[in-house]
Design a protein around this motif. Structure first.
Motif, PDB file in Angstrom:
ATOM      1  N   ILE A 188      41.370  38.297 104.700  1.00  0.00           N
ATOM      2  CA  ILE A 188      40.447  39.166 103.981  1.00  0.00           C
ATOM      3  C   ILE A 188      39.032  38.685 104.277  1.00  0.00           C
ATOM      4  CG2 ILE A 188      42.107  39.773 102.188  1.00  0.00           C
ATOM      5  CD1 ILE A 188      40.747  37.775 100.335  1.00  0.00           C
ATOM      6  N   PHE A 189      38.106  39.633 104.476  1.00  0.00           N
ATOM      7  CA  PHE A 189      36.743  39.305 104.893  1.00  0.00           C
ATOM      8  C   PHE A 189      35.789  39.619 103.744  1.00  0.00           C
ATOM      9  CE2 PHE A 189      39.311  40.309 108.577  1.00  0.00           C
ATOM     10  CZ  PHE A 189      39.132  39.173 109.353  1.00  0.00           C
ATOM     11  N   LEU A 190      35.454  38.579 103.001  1.00  0.00           N
ATOM     12  CA  LEU A 190      34.605  38.684 101.820  1.00  0.00           C
ATOM     13  C   LEU A 190      33.185  38.221 102.154  1.00  0.00           C
ATOM     14  CD1 LEU A 190      37.108  37.068  99.278  1.00  0.00           C
ATOM     15  CD2 LEU A 190      36.731  39.514  99.683  1.00  0.00           C
ATOM     16  N   PRO A 191      32.200  38.546 101.310  1.00  0.00           N
ATOM     17  CA  PRO A 191      30.828  38.089 101.573  1.00  0.00           C
ATOM     18  C   PRO A 191      30.734  36.571 101.719  1.00  0.00           C
ATOM     19  CG  PRO A 191      30.824  39.785  99.883  1.00  0.00           C
ATOM     20  CD  PRO A 191      32.265  39.464 100.156  1.00  0.00           C
ATOM     21  N   GLU A 192      31.610  35.848 101.033  1.00  0.00           N
ATOM     22  CA  GLU A 192      31.564  34.387 101.122  1.00  0.00           C
ATOM     23  C   GLU A 192      32.329  33.828 102.311  1.00  0.00           C
ATOM     24  OE1 GLU A 192      34.364  35.419  97.608  1.00  0.00           O
ATOM     25  OE2 GLU A 192      32.593  36.242  98.605  1.00  0.00           O
ATOM     26  N   GLY A 193      32.946  34.709 103.103  1.00  0.00           N
ATOM     27  CA  GLY A 193      33.631  34.266 104.303  1.00  0.00           C
ATOM     28  C   GLY A 193      35.026  34.828 104.434  1.00  0.00           C
ATOM     29  N   ALA A 194      35.685  34.508 105.552  1.00  0.00           N
ATOM     30  CA  ALA A 194      37.051  34.972 105.811  1.00  0.00           C
ATOM     31  C   ALA A 194      38.041  34.048 105.116  1.00  0.00           C
ATOM     32  CB  ALA A 194      37.319  35.016 107.306  1.00  0.00           C
ATOM     33  N   LYS A 195      39.062  34.641 104.485  1.00  0.00           N
ATOM     34  CA  LYS A 195      40.059  33.878 103.755  1.00  0.00           C
ATOM     35  C   LYS A 195      41.458  34.228 104.274  1.00  0.00           C
ATOM     36  CE  LYS A 195      36.698  32.499 101.052  1.00  0.00           C
ATOM     37  NZ  LYS A 195      36.191  31.105 101.070  1.00  0.00           N
ATOM     38  N   ARG A 196      42.251  33.196 104.554  1.00  0.00           N
ATOM     39  CA  ARG A 196      43.624  33.392 105.026  1.00  0.00           C
ATOM     40  C   ARG A 196      44.585  33.366 103.847  1.00  0.00           C
ATOM     41  NH1 ARG A 196      47.859  29.844 106.492  1.00  0.00           N
ATOM     42  NH2 ARG A 196      49.305  30.736 108.029  1.00  0.00           N
ATOM     43  N   LEU A 197      45.430  34.399 103.752  1.00  0.00           N
ATOM     44  CA  LEU A 197      46.438  34.495 102.707  1.00  0.00           C
ATOM     45  C   LEU A 197      47.820  34.494 103.357  1.00  0.00           C
ATOM     46  CD1 LEU A 197      44.860  37.400 100.581  1.00  0.00           C
ATOM     47  CD2 LEU A 197      44.249  34.976 100.607  1.00  0.00           C
ATOM     48  N   VAL A 198      48.782  33.849 102.721  1.00  0.00           N
ATOM     49  CA  VAL A 198      50.135  33.737 103.249  1.00  0.00           C
ATOM     50  C   VAL A 198      51.050  34.723 102.546  1.00  0.00           C
ATOM     51  CG1 VAL A 198      52.111  32.194 103.589  1.00  0.00           C
ATOM     52  CG2 VAL A 198      49.781  31.309 103.814  1.00  0.00           C
ATOM     53  N   ARG A 199      51.937  35.358 103.315  1.00  0.00           N
ATOM     54  CA  ARG A 199      52.832  36.379 102.783  1.00  0.00           C
ATOM     55  C   ARG A 199      53.948  35.764 101.946  1.00  0.00           C
ATOM     56  NH1 ARG A 199      54.298  41.723 104.708  1.00  0.00           N
ATOM     57  NH2 ARG A 199      56.265  42.340 103.760  1.00  0.00           N
ATOM     58  N   LYS A 200      54.274  36.447 100.854  1.00  0.00           N
ATOM     59  CA  LYS A 200      55.401  36.090 100.011  1.00  0.00           C
ATOM     60  C   LYS A 200      56.262  37.332  99.807  1.00  0.00           C
ATOM     61  CE  LYS A 200      52.734  32.573  97.515  1.00  0.00           C
ATOM     62  NZ  LYS A 200      52.264  32.102  96.183  1.00  0.00           N
ATOM     63  N   GLU A 201      57.580  37.159  99.842  1.00  0.00           N
ATOM     64  CA  GLU A 201      58.490  38.286  99.695  1.00  0.00           C
ATOM     65  C   GLU A 201      58.726  38.605  98.226  1.00  0.00           C
ATOM     66  OE1 GLU A 201      59.441  40.066 102.159  1.00  0.00           O
ATOM     67  OE2 GLU A 201      58.611  38.755 103.693  1.00  0.00           O
ATOM     68  N   THR A 202      58.952  39.896  97.942  1.00  0.00           N
ATOM     69  CA  THR A 202      59.271  40.336  96.589  1.00  0.00           C
ATOM     70  C   THR A 202      60.515  41.197  96.615  1.00  0.00           C
ATOM     71  OG1 THR A 202      57.932  42.342  96.745  1.00  0.00           O
ATOM     72  CG2 THR A 202      56.823  40.355  95.973  1.00  0.00           C
ATOM     73  N   ALA A 203      61.201  41.272  95.468  1.00  0.00           N
ATOM     74  CA  ALA A 203      62.459  42.007  95.379  1.00  0.00           C
ATOM     75  C   ALA A 203      62.265  43.510  95.480  1.00  0.00           C
ATOM     76  CB  ALA A 203      63.163  41.667  94.068  1.00  0.00           C
ATOM     77  N   ASP A 204      61.106  44.030  95.054  1.00  0.00           N
ATOM     78  CA  ASP A 204      60.900  45.480  95.033  1.00  0.00           C
ATOM     79  C   ASP A 204      60.267  46.011  96.320  1.00  0.00           C
ATOM     80  OD1 ASP A 204      58.359  44.502  94.843  1.00  0.00           O
ATOM     81  OD2 ASP A 204      57.850  45.524  92.967  1.00  0.00           O
ATOM     82  N   GLY A 205      60.057  45.151  97.322  1.00  0.00           N
ATOM     83  CA  GLY A 205      59.535  45.615  98.601  1.00  0.00           C
ATOM     84  C   GLY A 205      58.031  45.583  98.721  1.00  0.00           C
ATOM     85  N   ALA A 206      57.319  45.194  97.668  1.00  0.00           N
ATOM     86  CA  ALA A 206      55.863  45.104  97.741  1.00  0.00           C
ATOM     87  C   ALA A 206      55.470  43.839  98.489  1.00  0.00           C
ATOM     88  CB  ALA A 206      55.253  45.088  96.341  1.00  0.00           C
ATOM     89  N   ALA A 207      54.387  43.911  99.237  1.00  0.00           N
ATOM     90  CA  ALA A 207      53.902  42.753  99.995  1.00  0.00           C
ATOM     91  C   ALA A 207      52.873  41.999  99.166  1.00  0.00           C
ATOM     92  CB  ALA A 207      53.287  43.207 101.310  1.00  0.00           C
TER      93      ALA A 207
END
Length: 229
Positions: free
Chosen positions: A68-87
């Motif tokens: 994600i590219f925010l005014p304070e800089g780029a941030k790396r987020l790691v994926r987590k799985e969910t039971a209902d299919g949402a990312a």
């Protein structure tokens, strides 16, 4: 934008903003805009999230991570799985999750904000992730152009029916008219792209741009608007 891009396009634009450099490779095989949060089998794509609370930011979603590219800089987020299919993507400080074009964004333990992808803005993010320094688009018929100063220029016309690839060469610039004109030839086709530092509005959405673009290709003239990325 890099200093090189700013220097070469200074005649056309009122100024270049300093954006954080993305620590990601250009995305290939971008899926359709309606699938905002890709499944694990998708290679990646770009989003532009507009959220409550005043948050507005580009996102590059990959198989196992999202930037994600925010005014304070780029941030790396790691994926987590969910039971209902949402990312869900999180780094402990920032969290982004959703399904379809809708999502939520949370900073630390603050109240989650409601978000929605903006496909009309996401296409510009996608172009930048592919390595383009400049993008233009027009209507009737619909066309797009992506120009990389150190790479290629790609023209797509007639709503995707026409596609042409050219090696980008140095333009002819006219400081008094605030124009840069690219005359490109791939050995089989020719294209002329004139970028002018003149205000322009999209003929359908009305969105304002600082740059007007005229493309001559295949015996036709295409007019539209563009901006540096």
């Amino acid at each position: 934008m890099t200093k090189v891009v700013c220097a070469l396009l200074v005649l056309l634009l009122t100024g270049c903003s300093s954006q954080p450099q993305k620590p990601v490779e250009p995305v290939q095989g971008v899926p359709p805009a309606e699938d905002s949060f890709p499944s694990a089998s998708m290679k990646g794509r770009a989003l532009y999230m507009l959220c409550t609370g005043g948050y507005e930011f580009p996102v590059n979603v990959q198989k196992d991570e999202a930037w994600i590219f925010l005014p304070e800089g780029a941030k790396r987020l790691v994926r987590k799985e969910t039971a209902d299919g949402a990312a869900i993507f999180s780094n402990g400080e920032y969290s982004l999750w959703g399904k379809g074009n809708n999502g939520m964004f949370q900073v630390n333990d603050k109240r989650p904000e409601q978000c929605r992808n903006q496909p009309e803005k996401a296409v510009w993010v996608e172009a930048k992730l592919r390595g383009a320094d400049f993008r233009a688009a027009g209507n009737k018929p619909g066309w797009t152009l992506e120009l990389s100063l150190q790479g290629n220029t790609v023209f797509v016309g007639d709503h995707g029916k026409t596609r042409a690839l050219f090696k980008t060469t140095k333009p002819v610039t006219d400081a008094s008219k605030r124009t840069s004109t690219y005359r490109l030839n791939n050995g089989h086709q020719q294209i002329t792209v004139q970028i002018e530092g003149k205000a322009c509005n999209d003929t359908i959405s009305g969105e304002p741009f600082d740059t007007s673009v005229t493309v001559h290709y295949g015996g036709q003239t295409y007019k539209g608007c563009g901006r540096a990325l």
